[in-house]
Design an enzyme around this catalytic site. Structure first.
Site, short mmCIF file in Angstrom:
data_model
loop_
_atom_site.label_atom_id
_atom_site.label_comp_id
_atom_site.label_asym_id
_atom_site.label_seq_id
_atom_site.Cartn_x
_atom_site.Cartn_y
_atom_site.Cartn_z
N ALA A 45 0.83 -1.30 0.62
CA ALA A 45 0.26 -0.59 0.03
C ALA A 45 1.04 1.47 0.09
O ALA A 45 0.37 2.31 -0.59
CB ALA A 45 -1.06 -0.02 1.08
N PRO A 54 -4.25 5.57 1.57
CA PRO A 54 -4.22 5.87 2.72
C PRO A 54 -3.50 4.26 2.87
O PRO A 54 -3.81 3.75 2.26
CB PRO A 54 -4.96 5.90 3.98
CG PRO A 54 -6.31 5.73 3.29
CD PRO A 54 -6.32 6.46 1.45
N ASP A 55 -2.17 3.87 3.20
CA ASP A 55 -2.11 2.31 3.50
C ASP A 55 -3.29 1.88 4.75
O ASP A 55 -3.72 3.14 4.76
CB ASP A 55 -0.51 2.38 3.45
CG ASP A 55 0.17 3.20 5.08
OD1 ASP A 55 -0.62 3.62 5.89
OD2 ASP A 55 0.91 3.50 4.76
N PHE A 56 -2.40 1.00 5.45
CA PHE A 56 -3.38 -0.03 6.32
C PHE A 56 -2.83 0.35 7.55
O PHE A 56 -3.74 0.81 8.21
CB PHE A 56 -3.71 -1.32 5.89
CG PHE A 56 -4.49 -1.65 5.06
CD1 PHE A 56 -5.84 -2.02 4.66
CD2 PHE A 56 -3.96 -1.60 3.16
CE1 PHE A 56 -6.88 -2.13 3.62
CE2 PHE A 56 -4.36 -1.77 2.31
CZ PHE A 56 -5.91 -1.74 2.52
N ARG A 57 -1.84 0.30 7.84
CA ARG A 57 -1.18 -0.04 9.25
C ARG A 57 0.04 1.70 9.72
O ARG A 57 0.08 1.46 11.27
CB ARG A 57 -0.28 -0.87 9.37
CG ARG A 57 -0.56 -2.44 8.72
CD ARG A 57 -0.13 -2.90 8.69
NE ARG A 57 -1.06 -5.04 8.35
CZ ARG A 57 -1.73 -5.32 8.82
NH1 ARG A 57 -2.12 -5.14 10.04
NH2 ARG A 57 -2.21 -6.01 7.87
N ASN A 128 -1.73 -4.77 -3.57
CA ASN A 128 -2.88 -3.33 -3.55
C ASN A 128 -4.76 -4.10 -4.36
O ASN A 128 -4.34 -4.41 -6.03
CB ASN A 128 -2.78 -2.08 -4.26
CG ASN A 128 -0.87 -2.08 -3.29
OD1 ASN A 128 -1.12 -2.37 -2.89
ND2 ASN A 128 -0.77 -1.28 -3.95
N ILE A 129 -5.45 -3.26 -4.09
CA ILE A 129 -6.71 -3.28 -5.28
C ILE A 129 -7.50 -2.27 -5.85
O ILE A 129 -7.87 -2.23 -6.03
CB ILE A 129 -7.67 -3.96 -3.47
CG1 ILE A 129 -7.80 -2.49 -3.03
CG2 ILE A 129 -7.26 -4.90 -2.84
CD1 ILE A 129 -9.04 -2.86 -1.85
N ASP A 130 -5.90 -1.14 -6.12
CA ASP A 130 -6.65 -0.22 -6.88
C ASP A 130 -5.75 -0.31 -7.61
O ASP A 130 -6.80 0.61 -8.44
CB ASP A 130 -5.90 1.34 -5.69
CG ASP A 130 -4.39 1.05 -6.20
OD1 ASP A 130 -3.59 -0.12 -6.95
OD2 ASP A 130 -3.46 1.31 -4.74
N HIS A 147 -3.75 -9.94 -3.53
CA HIS A 147 -5.32 -9.80 -2.91
C HIS A 147 -6.29 -9.42 -3.47
O HIS A 147 -7.67 -8.78 -3.17
CB HIS A 147 -5.32 -8.62 -1.89
CG HIS A 147 -4.04 -9.40 -1.13
ND1 HIS A 147 -3.11 -8.39 0.04
CD2 HIS A 147 -3.60 -10.29 -0.21
CE1 HIS A 147 -2.09 -9.27 0.44
NE2 HIS A 147 -2.70 -10.40 0.57
N CYS A 155 -21.50 -12.78 -7.12
CA CYS A 155 -21.84 -13.26 -6.22
C CYS A 155 -21.75 -13.79 -5.37
O CYS A 155 -21.32 -15.21 -6.27
CB CYS A 155 -23.48 -13.16 -7.57
SG CYS A 155 -25.22 -13.80 -5.65
#
Length: 325
Positions: A45, A54-57, A128-130, A147, A155
């Site tokens: 991230a 923003p990063d996560f941690r 990253n999921i971006d 990830h 669904c």
């Protein structure tokens, strides 16, 4: 040792240094020597922070420290599959802030693109999921979204794919009920194909990383001749273990604000997986370290390689923030 432990033998064997120096200069010299042809990037991230994501941690500014408004039992619950099934609303609220198309790739993403343009990038494994790697121009087949990301959706009740445009409308629409309409239309909760806690990572990750049963020496990491790790805390498994899956002679570069990835002393002593990065150890022979922002690190490395103008041109073309000088 089996091939999947090949990168962990430095703890029990002595090696000659594979870099002239354990810094950006040493890595640049290795690349310029022509010995490097299969670079693998591990990205977290931190490479997207200058894009405004923003990063996560990071304490105070990280995503997990700023989720109080969602009234979660704990910050990580927003990405927990069981919590999502009970209460999907917080995730859909957060997804509106993170959804692709609102951010530009950073100089670091564009440096990864530059590695591809130079014919040196074997693969970019990203946490990253971006989807900013592909937005920067890295071909999709060169990116492993460990990830998941927002490129596709499913669904979770039926297992059927759901058109991403429908999901985008539900997330980005003007009200908070979009997820309910998706659920009713498709016969169950719909989720972008992001890997939540409690879910398995994509098979493609395990195959290209060479995890059993795919450990046949045809994976990316067994062929890697330079590992570049950027913007990750290296605490989430199995992604963090990838640093130990490259060959024993493969140099590894960490570009990060903090020192991370140092392995378990017991594992190191026993020569087991988990040896980690050894940039602070007296017996280090291959691990280089740059402490600072990812953008600053790649700018300096590009300069040492004579690629500064190429990176500048990509930054200008993509509207990314200028890399730190």
């Amino acid at each position: 040792l089996p091939s999947d432990l090949a990168g962990c033998t430095e703890c029990s064997e002595r090696h000659e240094p594979v870099l002239d120096s354990f810094d950006l200069e040493g890595v640049a010299a290795k690349i310029k020597s022509g010995e490097v042809k299969n670079i693998v990037v591990l990205a977290g991230a931190g490479i997207s922070v200058s894009a405004g994501i923003p990063d996560f941690r990071t304490p105070g500014t990280g995503l997990y420290d700023n989720l109080a408004k969602y009234n979660l039992p704990e910050p990580t619950a927003v990405f927990d599959i069981n919590y999502f099934k009970e209460n999907p609303a917080p995730f859909f609220q957060l997804a509106k802030e993170l959804f692709p198309g609102q951010y530009n790739p950073t100089p670091t993403h564009l440096f990864i693109r530059l590695l591809h343009d130079k014919g040196l990038l074997r693969r970019c494994f990203t946490q990253n999921i971006d989807s900013l790697e592909t937005q920067a121009g890295v071909p999709k087949d060169k990116v492993v979204a460990a990830h998941g990301n927002f490129d596709t959706a499913t669904c979770i009740a039926t297992g059927e794919p759901v058109p991403m445009e429908e999901v985008r409308e539900a997330i980005m629409g003007g009200d908070s009920e979009g997820w309910k309409r998706l659920r009713d239309r498709h016969g169950g909760l719909v989720k972008p194909d992001i890997v939540f806690f409690g879910e398995k990572l994509p098979d493609r990750f395990y195959r290209l990383a060479g995890f059993p049963p795919y450990n046949d020496d045809s994976d990316d990491l067994s062929r890697c001749d330079l590992l570049v790790v950027m913007g990750t805390s290296l605490v989430v498994q199995p992604f963090a273990s990838l640093v130990d899956r490259v060959p024993a002679a493969c140099p590894r570069l960490l570009i990060n604000r903090d020192k991370v990835g140092r392995g378990s002393p017991l594992a190191a002593l026993m020569g087991l997986p988990g040896g980690g990065l050894r940039y602070d150890e007296e017996d280090n022979y291959r691990d280089a370290l740059f402490l600072g922002s990812c953008d600053e690190g790649v700018r300096r490395l590009a300069g040492l390689l004579g690629w500064g103008p190429d990176l500048d041109a990509l930054v200008a073309a993509h509207g990314a923030l200028p890399a730190a000088a």
